[in-house]
Design an enzyme around this catalytic site. Structure first.
Site, PDB file in Angstrom:
ATOM      1  N   GLU A 385       0.843  -1.099  -0.217  1.00  0.00           N
ATOM      2  CA  GLU A 385       0.092  -0.013  -0.091  1.00  0.00           C
ATOM      3  C   GLU A 385       0.719   1.210  -0.126  1.00  0.00           C
ATOM      4  OE1 GLU A 385      -2.214   0.823   3.393  1.00  0.00           O
ATOM      5  OE2 GLU A 385      -0.917  -0.557   4.824  1.00  0.00           O
ATOM      6  N   GLU A 394       4.579   8.760  -3.886  1.00  0.00           N
ATOM      7  CA  GLU A 394       5.203   8.189  -2.704  1.00  0.00           C
ATOM      8  C   GLU A 394       6.335   7.281  -3.071  1.00  0.00           C
ATOM      9  OE1 GLU A 394       2.868   7.282   0.701  1.00  0.00           O
ATOM     10  OE2 GLU A 394       1.761   9.161   0.864  1.00  0.00           O
TER      11      GLU A 394
END
Length: 592
Positions: A385, A394
């Site tokens: 995730e 990210e």
């Protein structure tokens, strides 16, 4: 003579505390003294009154003004300052300054000024600018017309993007379109003003609004604007406010998530920074994300058709994906081995606690960066995730490229695909916050320029914004890759605009295919209802521009990489040219 007593005041406090919208009244004349106006406000459950406090150059009812704390109770009306005759303009300006200064000394700091077509308000903009360093709020009465937004936009661009400017939209016979109302949501509208003349009587003789005006009222209530009634006080005035209260009770007013509406935040950098436990705790409360992950893992296990499944969780955090993997394996009735790989020392104690007390030998906790981990056995499924609000921001592509060596040749990655999306945005509130942003700078910034705040992205809920188009897909990433190649990207997106707008930047989103038809998304057309782990991204532009109906907005976007960092660069080339923002990652980058 006062028309209320202490029981009225107590009842006022009780009732107003239960009303989901702030009520106000705009006294159009000076027939009532200030004390009587205040009494009316209490009787009608109004928190605010708009009152003319001067009459022929003299302040009205000075004793009442001096004996009350009116800072949050009154919005004082101020005179005009624009005239083609310069001498008259000077006189008007002096009157404006005298009234404002005196009222300010009496702790009145909210002021209302009419802004009506077709006047030229250049001098008003100039005068207002002089006071923006004081803690003053200026509200501008703007009648709703076909061209009123253009009037406001011209005035706003003269005064600059101050958070001390607010709009009071005044209903007229012109009924704005849905798109026009959406555009006003992108502006600093504080209130909707409705003249009592616009009300009609229903079958029982009570005042109500016609459907078109009621629809506008509902929008205002949802946006938490103050609802102002204007005109002369009427004997049945309370019935008008009861009607608004009734409409309010039948509207779902969205509550801000974690009180984060329009709050600029920097994106997380979990590769660079070790997240604290409290951050994990917030994300673990998401009621949608981990349910979808569990469904995807379960379906992948079923498709594997094996009696024992080996799963690696890359970036295990405090273990929610480990739990989802164990539940999915249990539902599929297969044996499971889970490798919980986590580099954050703050999360490892929690993982070890779960492993010792709950998971047992089914889970092995690995304290390592997933890119550097050499798995003792090849895995059937790799779960992660690592997605950010823009999908790849990210560094999920880089992390999973490095980690996929743990997979078997026919191994499955969950997620298997994710894409970023972009669309133009107009938001006075977000742009003004960016201008005044002196504290939110990322540690990666190496620029000394004051413009660096416009060269980084922000994570922010955007309820007070106007997005005139649908989103368009920007970059897509797939996992696992057969051949590891560069994750640099470039694309130019074009948007046709159908209404005049002021471009303040771009709003970004993502969606992800976890496995087959199981997805998670914050992209508006496919949004996963109830999911709150990600807020949209805001990419500002310093060189804000007027975009007219029929214009094409062309934005160029780059995802750039070197061996140390990843960063975005962007620029607009139509209808006007901007510089390239964040060139070489000088103001913002994401550390590998």
């Amino acid at each position: 003579m006062n028309i209320i007593n202490n029981s009225n005041v107590n009842n006022y406090s009780l009732v107003t505390s239960k009303i989901d919208v702030d009520l106000a009244f705009d006294f159009n004349s000076i027939n009532n003294d200030v004390q009587q106006c205040l009494d009316y406000l209490t009787t009608w459950y109004c928190k605010i009154g708009c009152i003319q406090l001067f009459d022929n150059g003299k302040i009205r009812d000075l004793s009442t003004i001096l004996s009350h704390d009116l800072i949050n109770r009154l919005i004082a009306k101020l005179p005009q300052v624009d005239h083609t005759n310069y001498k008259l303009q000077i006189n008007m300006e002096n009157k404006f300054n005298e009234e404002l200064s005196l009222l300010y000394n009496f702790n009145i700091k909210k002021f209302l000024i009419d802004l009506k077509l077709p006047n030229d308000y250049a001098n008003l903009a100039r005068v207002v600018c002089k006071y923006l360093k004081k803690p003053i709020l200026f509200y501008f009465n703007i009648p709703v017309t076909e061209n009123s937004w253009d009037l406001w936009n011209t005035f706003r661009n003269m005064t600059g993007y101050s958070q001390q400017l607010g709009i009071v939209l005044c209903l007229t016979k012109y009924v704005p379109t849905c798109n026009e109302m959406s555009r006003w949501i992108g502006e600093p509208v504080r209130a909707l003003s409705i003249c009592t003349d616009f009300f009609i009587s229903n079958q029982k003789g009570y005042p109500v609004l016609g459907k078109q005006y009621e629809d506008i009222l509902k929008i205002a209530i949802q946006q938490k604007w103050i609802i102002i009634l204007s005109g002369e006080p009427l004997p049945n005035m309370l019935d008008y406010f009861y009607y608004i209260m009734f409409i309010t009770k039948n509207i779902i007013i969205p509550s801000p998530i974690l009180e984060c509406d329009d709050l600029l935040q920097l994106p997380l950098q979990p590769l660079r920074d070790n997240l604290m436990s409290c951050v994990y705790h917030v994300f673990e409360q998401d009621p949608v994300k981990y349910t979808q992950y569990q469904k995807a893992i379960h379906m992948a296990i079923i498709d594997k058709k094996v009696k024992k499944i080996v799963i690696s969780v890359i970036g295990a955090g405090r273990g929610p994906l480990v739990k989802a993997s164990l539940r999915a394996a249990d539902l599929a009735a297969v044996d499971v081995k889970v490798y919980a790989v986590e580099k954050n020392q703050n999360a490892i104690p929690t993982l070890l606690h779960y492993q010792k007390n709950l998971w047992g030998n089914s889970v092995e906790v690995v304290f390592s960066d997933g890119r550097e981990w050499d798995s003792p056995e090849k895995c059937d499924i790799m779960v992660s995730e690592l997605l950010g609000s823009f999908g790849d921001n990210e560094l999920s592509p880089e992390c999973l490229d490095g980690a996929q060596k743990c997979l078997k040749d026919d191994g499955i990655s969950i997620p298997c695909e994710y894409s970023s999306y972009l669309r133009p945005l107009m938001s006075h509130k977000l742009f003004s916050q960016t201008i005044n942003n002196n504290n939110i700078m990322d540690d990666s910034c190496i620029s000394n320029s004051k413009n660096a705040v416009f060269e980084q992205s922000y994570i922010v809920l955007q309820p007070n914004s106007y997005k005139p188009t649908k989103t368009k897909k920007l970059f897509t990433f797939n996992h696992p890759k057969r051949n590891i190649d560069s994750n640099s990207r470039y694309k130019c997106l074009k948007y046709e605009i159908n209404s005049n707008m002021q471009l303040h930047g771009f709003s970004g989103y993502f969606d992800a295919i976890l496995y087959k038809d199981i997805t998670i998304s914050i992209e508006p057309s496919t949004y996963s209802v109830g999911m709150f782990s990600w807020f949209p991204v805001y990419f500002p532009i310093k060189d804000t521009m007027l975009v007219q109906s029929g214009n094409i907005i062309s934005v160029h976007f780059w995802r750039c990489c070197d061996e140390y960092k990843v960063w975005y660069e962007w620029c607009v080339t139509s209808p006007k040219q901007t510089p390239i923002y964040n060139c070489l990652g000088k103001s913002n980058s994401i550390k590998l």
